[in-house]
Design a protein around this motif. Structure first.
Motif, PDB file in Angstrom:
ATOM      1  N   SER A   7       0.867  -1.165   0.000  1.00  0.00           N
ATOM      2  CA  SER A   7       0.000   0.000   0.000  1.00  0.00           C
ATOM      3  C   SER A   7       0.904   1.215   0.000  1.00  0.00           C
ATOM      4  CB  SER A   7      -0.898   0.006   1.236  1.00  0.00           C
ATOM      5  OG  SER A   7      -1.592   1.216   1.319  1.00  0.00           O
ATOM      6  N   ALA A   8       0.929   1.941  -1.114  1.00  0.00           N
ATOM      7  CA  ALA A   8       1.972   2.949  -1.309  1.00  0.00           C
ATOM      8  C   ALA A   8       1.934   4.059  -0.283  1.00  0.00           C
ATOM      9  CB  ALA A   8       1.843   3.547  -2.712  1.00  0.00           C
ATOM     10  N   ALA A   9       0.761   4.330   0.315  1.00  0.00           N
ATOM     11  CA  ALA A   9       0.686   5.448   1.250  1.00  0.00           C
ATOM     12  C   ALA A   9       1.041   5.049   2.674  1.00  0.00           C
ATOM     13  CB  ALA A   9      -0.713   6.052   1.231  1.00  0.00           C
ATOM     14  N   ALA A  10       1.199   3.758   2.931  1.00  0.00           N
ATOM     15  CA  ALA A  10       1.413   3.309   4.299  1.00  0.00           C
ATOM     16  C   ALA A  10       2.809   3.631   4.787  1.00  0.00           C
ATOM     17  CB  ALA A  10       1.168   1.806   4.388  1.00  0.00           C
ATOM     18  N   ARG A 209       3.146  -9.522 -18.671  1.00  0.00           N
ATOM     19  CA  ARG A 209       3.093  -8.204 -18.043  1.00  0.00           C
ATOM     20  C   ARG A 209       1.659  -7.710 -18.071  1.00  0.00           C
ATOM     21  NH1 ARG A 209       5.461  -4.992 -23.381  1.00  0.00           N
ATOM     22  NH2 ARG A 209       3.469  -5.085 -24.483  1.00  0.00           N
ATOM     23  N   LYS A 210       1.390  -6.675 -17.291  1.00  0.00           N
ATOM     24  CA  LYS A 210       0.093  -5.996 -17.328  1.00  0.00           C
ATOM     25  C   LYS A 210       0.306  -4.497 -17.289  1.00  0.00           C
ATOM     26  CE  LYS A 210      -3.017  -9.478 -15.409  1.00  0.00           C
ATOM     27  NZ  LYS A 210      -4.001  -9.807 -14.351  1.00  0.00           N
ATOM     28  N   ASP A 211      -0.543  -3.788 -17.988  1.00  0.00           N
ATOM     29  CA  ASP A 211      -0.526  -2.332 -17.981  1.00  0.00           C
ATOM     30  C   ASP A 211      -1.022  -1.853 -16.621  1.00  0.00           C
ATOM     31  OD1 ASP A 211      -1.056   0.377 -18.300  1.00  0.00           O
ATOM     32  OD2 ASP A 211      -1.656   0.166 -20.387  1.00  0.00           O
ATOM     33  N   ALA A 212      -0.155  -1.156 -15.863  1.00  0.00           N
ATOM     34  CA  ALA A 212      -0.525  -0.687 -14.529  1.00  0.00           C
ATOM     35  C   ALA A 212      -0.979   0.760 -14.523  1.00  0.00           C
ATOM     36  CB  ALA A 212       0.660  -0.853 -13.577  1.00  0.00           C
ATOM     37  N   GLY A 213      -0.870   1.452 -15.651  1.00  0.00           N
ATOM     38  CA  GLY A 213      -1.236   2.865 -15.715  1.00  0.00           C
ATOM     39  C   GLY A 213      -0.144   3.656 -16.392  1.00  0.00           C
ATOM     40  N   SER A 214      -0.149   4.970 -16.213  1.00  0.00           N
ATOM     41  CA  SER A 214       0.855   5.811 -16.850  1.00  0.00           C
ATOM     42  C   SER A 214       1.516   6.714 -15.826  1.00  0.00           C
ATOM     43  CB  SER A 214       0.239   6.665 -17.966  1.00  0.00           C
ATOM     44  OG  SER A 214      -0.689   7.596 -17.436  1.00  0.00           O
ATOM     45  N   GLN A 325       0.146   2.820  -8.115  1.00  0.00           N
ATOM     46  CA  GLN A 325      -1.311   2.920  -8.203  1.00  0.00           C
ATOM     47  C   GLN A 325      -1.669   4.277  -8.784  1.00  0.00           C
ATOM     48  OE1 GLN A 325      -3.212   1.802  -4.367  1.00  0.00           O
ATOM     49  NE2 GLN A 325      -1.143   1.266  -3.719  1.00  0.00           N
ATOM     50  N   THR A 326      -2.570   4.293  -9.724  1.00  0.00           N
ATOM     51  CA  THR A 326      -3.002   5.552 -10.314  1.00  0.00           C
ATOM     52  C   THR A 326      -4.508   5.502 -10.551  1.00  0.00           C
ATOM     53  OG1 THR A 326      -2.646   7.124 -12.141  1.00  0.00           O
ATOM     54  CG2 THR A 326      -2.494   4.785 -12.677  1.00  0.00           C
ATOM     55  N   GLU A 327      -5.175   6.602 -10.256  1.00  0.00           N
ATOM     56  CA  GLU A 327      -6.628   6.686 -10.421  1.00  0.00           C
ATOM     57  C   GLU A 327      -6.996   8.043 -11.004  1.00  0.00           C
ATOM     58  OE1 GLU A 327      -8.755   4.309  -9.972  1.00  0.00           O
ATOM     59  OE2 GLU A 327      -7.458   2.850  -8.955  1.00  0.00           O
ATOM     60  N   LYS A 328      -8.139   8.072 -11.700  1.00  0.00           N
ATOM     61  CA  LYS A 328      -8.670   9.325 -12.231  1.00  0.00           C
ATOM     62  C   LYS A 328     -10.038   9.586 -11.612  1.00  0.00           C
ATOM     63  CE  LYS A 328      -8.164  10.747 -16.376  1.00  0.00           C
ATOM     64  NZ  LYS A 328      -8.228  10.950 -17.839  1.00  0.00           N
ATOM     65  N   PHE A 329     -10.329  10.858 -11.372  1.00  0.00           N
ATOM     66  CA  PHE A 329     -11.643  11.261 -10.913  1.00  0.00           C
ATOM     67  C   PHE A 329     -11.914  12.651 -11.463  1.00  0.00           C
ATOM     68  CE2 PHE A 329      -8.593  12.573  -7.762  1.00  0.00           C
ATOM     69  CZ  PHE A 329      -9.023  13.814  -7.320  1.00  0.00           C
ATOM     70  N   ILE A 338      -4.456  11.094  -9.823  1.00  0.00           N
ATOM     71  CA  ILE A 338      -3.606  11.006  -8.645  1.00  0.00           C
ATOM     72  C   ILE A 338      -2.852   9.681  -8.694  1.00  0.00           C
ATOM     73  CG2 ILE A 338      -5.437  10.031  -7.176  1.00  0.00           C
ATOM     74  CD1 ILE A 338      -4.165  11.724  -4.879  1.00  0.00           C
ATOM     75  N   THR A 339      -1.565   9.745  -8.462  1.00  0.00           N
ATOM     76  CA  THR A 339      -0.695   8.575  -8.584  1.00  0.00           C
ATOM     77  C   THR A 339       0.143   8.421  -7.323  1.00  0.00           C
ATOM     78  OG1 THR A 339      -0.530   8.883 -10.986  1.00  0.00           O
ATOM     79  CG2 THR A 339       1.150   7.503  -9.946  1.00  0.00           C
ATOM     80  N   LEU A 340       0.258   7.202  -6.832  1.00  0.00           N
ATOM     81  CA  LEU A 340       1.145   6.869  -5.722  1.00  0.00           C
ATOM     82  C   LEU A 340       2.161   5.848  -6.228  1.00  0.00           C
ATOM     83  CD1 LEU A 340      -1.357   6.492  -2.742  1.00  0.00           C
ATOM     84  CD2 LEU A 340       0.220   8.383  -3.169  1.00  0.00           C
ATOM     85  N   PHE A 341       3.431   6.170  -6.083  1.00  0.00           N
ATOM     86  CA  PHE A 341       4.491   5.322  -6.616  1.00  0.00           C
ATOM     87  C   PHE A 341       5.556   5.137  -5.537  1.00  0.00           C
ATOM     88  CE2 PHE A 341       7.361   4.716 -10.627  1.00  0.00           C
ATOM     89  CZ  PHE A 341       7.571   3.396 -10.237  1.00  0.00           C
ATOM     90  N   SER A 342       5.699   3.910  -5.050  1.00  0.00           N
ATOM     91  CA  SER A 342       6.717   3.595  -4.041  1.00  0.00           C
ATOM     92  C   SER A 342       7.888   2.870  -4.693  1.00  0.00           C
ATOM     93  CB  SER A 342       6.121   2.717  -2.934  1.00  0.00           C
ATOM     94  OG  SER A 342       5.215   3.437  -2.146  1.00  0.00           O
ATOM     95  N   ARG A 343       9.092   3.308  -4.337  1.00  0.00           N
ATOM     96  CA  ARG A 343      10.319   2.706  -4.867  1.00  0.00           C
ATOM     97  C   ARG A 343      11.132   2.157  -3.697  1.00  0.00           C
ATOM     98  NH1 ARG A 343       9.376   7.852  -7.100  1.00  0.00           N
ATOM     99  NH2 ARG A 343       9.138   7.879  -9.365  1.00  0.00           N
TER     100      ARG A 343
END
Length: 501
Positions: A7-10, A209-214, A325-329, A338-343
Motif C-alpha cells: 500500500s503505497a501510502a502506508a 506483463r500488465k498495464d498498470a497505468g501511466s 497505483q493511479t486513479e482518475k476522478f 492522482i498517482t502513488l508510486f513507491s520505490r
C-alpha cells in the motif's frame, strides 16, 4: 519495518521522511551532479494566476481519494524536507481554497486513463514503431535452438545470442537473428538480466506483463511472471557436492522468479521522482535507461552487468520493486489524476525482524521512497515521503516471543552513522523535520530515547516526538491534527499550503 507494504501510502515503523518540495514537470534528465541545483522561482504573474484560480475553486479533501499518509498504524518517525517550490500537503489533511502553491504548468492532464490490468500477451507487435532514443525494446522474440537462445527485438532491430552450454553472449546481425527454423519461437517482454553460478549462467526473462497505468505520459507495466533460462550444460561435469550446491542455488532462483511488486517502463526512467528529474537537463533522456537510472532503486542492478558489458542497451530493462497505483476522478468537471508510486531501495534489504537499523554508511533497512503526483488542469504537483528503519545501529533477534526485544549495538561510530544518514537525506531531499512516532515505554522506549539523544547532537535538524499509539490509538486518526498544529509553521515555511481539518 520489514518488507515493503504494497500500500503505497502506508508508513512503517520506524522512520519516514517527507519532502515538501514541488518541482516543474519538465522531466529532463542529466547525469552531471553539478546540474542538480535549485530552479529559479516561477514568474510572479503565474503566482497571481494560481492564487486567483485557487480562491475561486477551492479543492475538496484529498483524503476521500487516498489513504492518509500519517494514518497508518505502522508509522514511527517522520522527517519533512524542503525544496525550491511549494508542495501539496499529504492526506488526510484538507486543502483550503487559498492555495498559494506554485505548481508549474506542464502538459494537460486530459489523456484517457490507461486501461488497468490489460494482458500484454494480446498486444500487437510494434515492429512498425521504431525505438525512441533512450528507450528499450518493447517486444522481443525468443528463439530457442538446441545450442543457443536468440533474442530478437521486433521494434529496434537488434539481436543477441546466449550459448546454452556456458551462457556466453554475442551480438547478431539481423540476418543471423532471422536464420534457422528448427527452433521454438515465443514472445517475451524484457530481459531482466543474467546471473552466473557454478555450472553456467541463467537468463531472467519477463514472460508476461500488465498495464498498470501511466507515469508522466509513459506506460508503466507490472511484471506478471518471469522465468530463468538455463545455460548450464557444464552441470554434468560437477562433483556431487557442487551439484547439490547448484541445486540449492537454483531453488533460490525459483523464488526470485516469483518476486512481487516489480514495475518497469520501456521509455521512462522510473527510478527518479519528478522533483529530481525536473532539475536535470533534457539531453539525458537520450541515454539508455540503465544509464539514466538511480542505482538505489534498480531491483535487478546486479543482474545487468553482463548485458551492460556486451553493450546490449536496448535490451536492458531496469526494474523497480515497490507499488504503483493511479486513479482518475472528476473535480469541477475537470479530470484529475492522482498517482502513488513507491520505490524500494536495494542498499539494505531484508525481511521484518531480520534487518533493522542502519549500516556504518548510514543506509537504513528497507528504505522506501513514495511519490504522490496530482495532475489537474495542466498542473502537476509532486509530494515525496521516504521511510526506513531508525538510523541507529540496532537489531532485533528473532526468537519464540511474539515481539522480540530490540537491542541497541554499542559502537563508537553511532553518531557518525546518524550524521551520514541525515547528510544523505539532506543532499537528496533538502532540509528535514524529524517526527518520532515511537512509543516511549518499554523496549521500544529505550530505542526512542537513544534516537532522541542522538538527535540532540544535530541542532540544525528539528526533532519532534509524537506519541502516535497513545494519541491515535483505536483508529482515532483525526487526532493527528495535534501533530499538524505542532509542525504547521515548519511545513508552511517549506512552501506548504494552508490547511484545515
Amino acid at each position: 519495518m520489514g518488507e515493503l507494504d504494497h500500500s503505497a501510502a502506508a508508513l512503517h515503523r520506524p522512520a519516514v521522511a517527507l519532502n515538501s518540495a514541488l518541482a516543474p514537470a519538465a522531466v529532463a534528465l542529466q547525469e552531471d551532479p553539478a546540474a542538480r541545483r535549485s530552479l529559479a522561482p516561477t514568474a510572479s504573474r503565474r503566482h497571481r494566476i494560481l492564487r486567483r484560480r485557487a480562491a475561486a475553486a477551492p479543492s475538496p479533501p484529498l483524503h476521500s481519494v487516498v489513504a492518509g499518509v500519517l494514518s497508518s498504524n505502522g508509522g514511527r518517525s517522520v522527517a519533512a524536507s524542503s525544496g525550491p517550490v511549494p508542495a501539496l500537503l499529504p492526506p488526510p489533511f484538507r486543502i483550503r481554497g487559498k492555495n498559494q502553491s506554485d505548481r508549474l504548468q506542464t502538459r494537460a492532464a486530459t489523456e484517457p486513463a490507461s486501461p488497468m490490468a490489460t494482458d500484454a500477451d494480446e498486444a500487437p507487435l510494434l515492429s512498425e514503431e521504431p525505438l525512441r532514443p533512450g528507450s528499450c525494446s518493447r517486444e522481443l522474440e525468443l528463439r530457442e535452438f538446441r545450442d543457443r537462445y536468440v533474442f530478437r527485438s521486433l521494434d529496434g532491430g537488434g539481436a543477441f545470442a546466449v550459448a546454452r552450454a556456458d551462457g556466453s553472449l554475442r551480438t547478431l546481425s539481423p540476418e543471423e537473428a532471422a536464420s534457422g527454423s528448427d527452433c521454438k519461437v515465443s514472445r517475451i517482454y524484457g530481459v531482466a538480466g543474467m546471473i552466473r553460478m557454478l555450472a553456467g549462467s541463467y537468463v531472467l526473462i519477463i514472460t508476461s506483463r500488465k498495464d498498470a497505468g501511466s507515469y508522466q505520459a509513459s506506460t508503466v507495466y507490472h511484471v506478471n511472471s518471469m522465468k530463468f533460462l538455463c545455460c548450464n550444460e557444464a552441470i554434468k561435469h560437477l562433483t556431487s557436492e557442487e551439484k547439490r550446491d547448484e541445486a540449492y542455488f537454483m531453488s533460490l532462483l525459483r523464488i526470485a522468479e516469483t518476486t512481487c511488486g516489480l514495475y518497469y517502463s520501456y521509455d521512462r526512467d522510473l527510478t527518479l521522482n519528478l522533483q529530481r528529474a525536473s532539475k536535470l537537463v533534457a539531453g539525458r533522456v537520450h541515454k539508455p535507461l540503465w544509464k539514466q537510472a538511480d542505482p538505489r532503486f534498480v531491483w535487478n542492478r546486479n543482474l545487468l552487468e553482463e548485458l551492460i558489458e556486451t553493450k546490449l542497451d536496448e535490451f536492458i530493462t531496469p526494474l523497480i520493486q515497490g507499488s504503483f497505483q493511479t486513479e482518475k476522478f472528476t473535480l469541477k468537471d475537470g479530470p484529475v489524476r492522482i498517482t502513488l508510486f513507491s520505490r524500494r531501495c536495494n542498499r539494505r534489504l531484508g525481511t521484518r525482524m531480520w534487518r533493522r537499523g542502519a549500516n556504518l554508511e548510514g543506509a537504513t533497512a528497507n528504505f522506501v521512497e513514495t511519490e504522490q503526483l496530482v495532475e489537474y488542469e495542466g498542473l502537476t504537483s509532486s509530494f515525496i515521503q521516504v521511510r526506513g528503519s531508525i538510523p541507529l545501529l540496532w537489531e532485533q533477534i528473532v526468537d519464540l516471543s511474539y515481539k522480540p526485544r530490540p537491542s541497541i549495538i554499542e559502537h563508537e561510530e553511532m553518531t557518525k552513522v546518524v550524521q551520514r544518514h541525515f547528510h544523505d537525506l539532506s543532499q537528496r531531499y533538502g532540509d528535514t523535520l524529524v517526527i518520532d512516532l515511537t512509543d516511549k515505554q518499554g523496549d521500544e522506549g529505550n530505542l526512542s530515547n537513544a534516537f532522541a539523544a542522538e538527535m540532540e547532537k544535530f541542532p540544525d535538524i528539528r526533532y519532534v516526538h509524537f506519541a502516535f499509539h497513545h494519541i491515535c490509538g483505536g483508529g482515532n486518526f483525526d487526532n493527528l491534527q495535534a501533530l499538524y498544529d505542532e509542525i504547521k509553521e515548519a511545513i508552511q515555511k517549506q512552501g506548504g499550503v494552508d490547511i484545515f481539518i
